[in-house]
Design a protein around this motif. Sequence first.
Motif, PDB file in Angstrom:
ATOM      1  N   PRO B 264       0.810  -1.223   0.000  1.00  0.00           N
ATOM      2  CA  PRO B 264       0.000   0.000   0.000  1.00  0.00           C
ATOM      3  C   PRO B 264       0.846   1.278   0.000  1.00  0.00           C
ATOM      4  O   PRO B 264       1.805   1.396   0.756  1.00  0.00           O
ATOM      5  N   GLN B 270      -3.063   4.728  -1.010  1.00  0.00           N
ATOM      6  CA  GLN B 270      -3.181   3.768  -2.116  1.00  0.00           C
ATOM      7  C   GLN B 270      -3.375   4.410  -3.483  1.00  0.00           C
ATOM      8  O   GLN B 270      -4.078   3.849  -4.335  1.00  0.00           O
ATOM      9  N   ASP B 439      -2.757  -4.504   2.368  1.00  0.00           N
ATOM     10  CA  ASP B 439      -3.917  -3.655   2.616  1.00  0.00           C
ATOM     11  C   ASP B 439      -5.102  -4.530   3.019  1.00  0.00           C
ATOM     12  O   ASP B 439      -5.531  -5.383   2.223  1.00  0.00           O
ATOM     13  N   VAL B 579     -10.550   1.918  -1.707  1.00  0.00           N
ATOM     14  CA  VAL B 579      -9.237   1.900  -2.372  1.00  0.00           C
ATOM     15  C   VAL B 579      -9.389   2.543  -3.750  1.00  0.00           C
ATOM     16  O   VAL B 579     -10.293   2.183  -4.509  1.00  0.00           O
TER      17      VAL B 579
END
Lengths: 90, 636
Positions: B264, B270, B439, B579
């Motif tokens: 990440p 991210q 992540d 994300v």
Amino acid sequence: MKIYIEFLSWASLKTGRSWMWLEVPGGIKVRDLLLKELPNALGQDVAKVIIDSILNGTLVVLVNGYAIPSLDYDLNDGDKIYLQPLAAGG
Amino acid sequence: MSSTGSSKFYGYKGKILRLDLTNKKAVKMEPSPELVRNFISARGFGAKILWDEMKPGTDPLSPESKVVISWSPLTGTTAQSFHRVFVVFKSPLTGGYFRSVGGGFFAAEMKFAGYDGIIIEGRAEKPTYVWIHDDEVEFRDATHVWGMTIDGTTEFLRDETDKEARLLGIGPAGERLVRFACLVTDDYRTPGRGGGGAVWGAKNLKAIIVKASSREVELFNPDAFDKLVEEQTNVYMKSPLFESFNKFGTGGVTYNFYTLGHNPTYNFKQIELENIEVFKTEVQEKYIVKHTGCYGCKISCGKKWKLTKGPYAGYVWDFPEYETQWSFGSTCGVTNLEAILVANNICDRYGVDTISAGAAIAFAMELYEKGIITEKETDGLKLRWGDGDVVIELVRKIALREGIGNILAEGTKRAAEIIGRGAEKYAMHAKALELPAYDPRAAKAHGLSYATSNIGGSHMIGWNHYEILGVPKKVDPFTTEGKGELAKRVQDFIAGYESAGFCAFGGLVTVGYYNDEDKMFELISGLLYAATGIEEFKNPKYLWLVGERIYNLERAFNAREGFTRKDDWVPERIQKVPVPRPPAKGQIFELDKLLDDYYKARGWDIKTGIPTRRKLEEIGLKQVADELEKLGKLPS
Ligand code: SF4
């Protein structure tokens, strides 16, 4: 349609390239791409090494970053295939 | 059920060394048959002894706190990758149970010297090191090496003891009580996480150095044992995971894992990391000049890198592992491999956990970006994403507790509390342990292990091979269904093989070959039985039971310290912010749903996240249930 293929880690050493775009018939499955299209693009011998590694589980096929459940996976235009050696980190 | 008493088993040396630093007293005790049978060794010994001996509420940096160091009946034998050093203590970072594991040669040397483990207690009046030569144990003045890096300390103490002695010790960061200071052995092998180095520093313990005169371990059935070792070696050589570990070490996956949605970037924001290609193995390969490994392991996953150009030309050091390539790399926006190696070098020599250090730096960089801290608070440094030189300078400052480094040395959770002004939102930790290089949004069972782990945000306590590797079965990493059971299974599996002292990477190589966890346990239980002759160890299912027992005991330790469901948590960013990059694009981490599922799978109370009496009794921990009940901590 066009499919992007990336060869990671030692797979790139075996193929002598890191990535390629392949023009393939629409609606093709991963299995057919590997068995029919890859030998044309890489040559029989190199393609065999890659295909054998996939079949014995040493190379993992990811499509768009997702480990596909089987090689009968349908591909779409622009999909990205990553051929990634089974490797783990800590 | 006490931890010491009378026993003599093959494979074991039958002695645990208790080092009382306050009174400079070394006592040798026999591990009790119950301890051996019920907890096997290594992580099992650590968990049980810490539970028995450490009173709840003890300050981890006080003389009353204890450290348990142990290994396995297979340590020092020809079996592969069973020679790890397991360090168990109460963490000054998390305030809870901690287990930290390192490789190298220390555990094997201690075993040959005649021991199955060490219990450290008290506080030395002045800097001290302990010299162990077989039966002889000496407490010696360490004033002259206090302040030295690990490499310097090793050189000086070897000169004073034995040129081939093996050392486990702390660097300047441990002396300064950096809350994520680590222990180091063989220059760069580290039981790295959780602040064990600070616990030693608070005890004025600089190092333990050991040399054995024999190389023997008595086995129950040497012929059967040899056959199983042959099988194990075969498995290694044929495993699809062997080549990658052996050729590139864990760093071989940095780019791969990025494509899976891990690694990440930018403190878990991210966003795509430009220039991520530098982490490809084709680039890393050019730096490798040597392969290194731990005692008795053919995988040899360690790599030495040499830098020949740029401002750091001349460095030859242990390579940054995957986690470190992330912690000083992707999460700080840095793609300069040379700077990452130098930051790694400082951490190893000064004794700092690379994961927590890099995570703390990424946290500071984000605060700087948001204007929460300015150059006034950073000693004039511009904490810009991607600046490798700034990372190096901050690592040094953390190790020596200088300026902003003094705040970051407290760990991101405490640092955020000190800084205030909304900084908490950017502190990426679970139970105050900085989150590592995966992540949770991109692998839900793996993330569930971050949230529920008894040691906080650790990737090693439940490294989910189903989700990340697709071994032994591919599981969709983004779904939540069945993830409670999956997280539990992998946590118990790891605790099971860590009770035998096995290396996690050896574990992955083995499970990658068998494609079956039970087959791997068959091999380990076979080795354990052939080594010890203990009937219970013959049954591979027993390893699952011991794994679950250890995991629950560790949980009970934390419950006794006041931990409950509210502590099983991941930061808001992970829970609420989707994300932004593929393949996990749009994913969040559904904490509450996943927790309910996990507690159910564990047989724990859903409201408190504490094991029930029924569960504890089922796995042979009745006395633990009784004690929790006495303290009013057992769920009704
Ligand atoms: S796999 Fe690596 S870390 Fe594990 S024992 Fe072998 S050399 Fe050490």
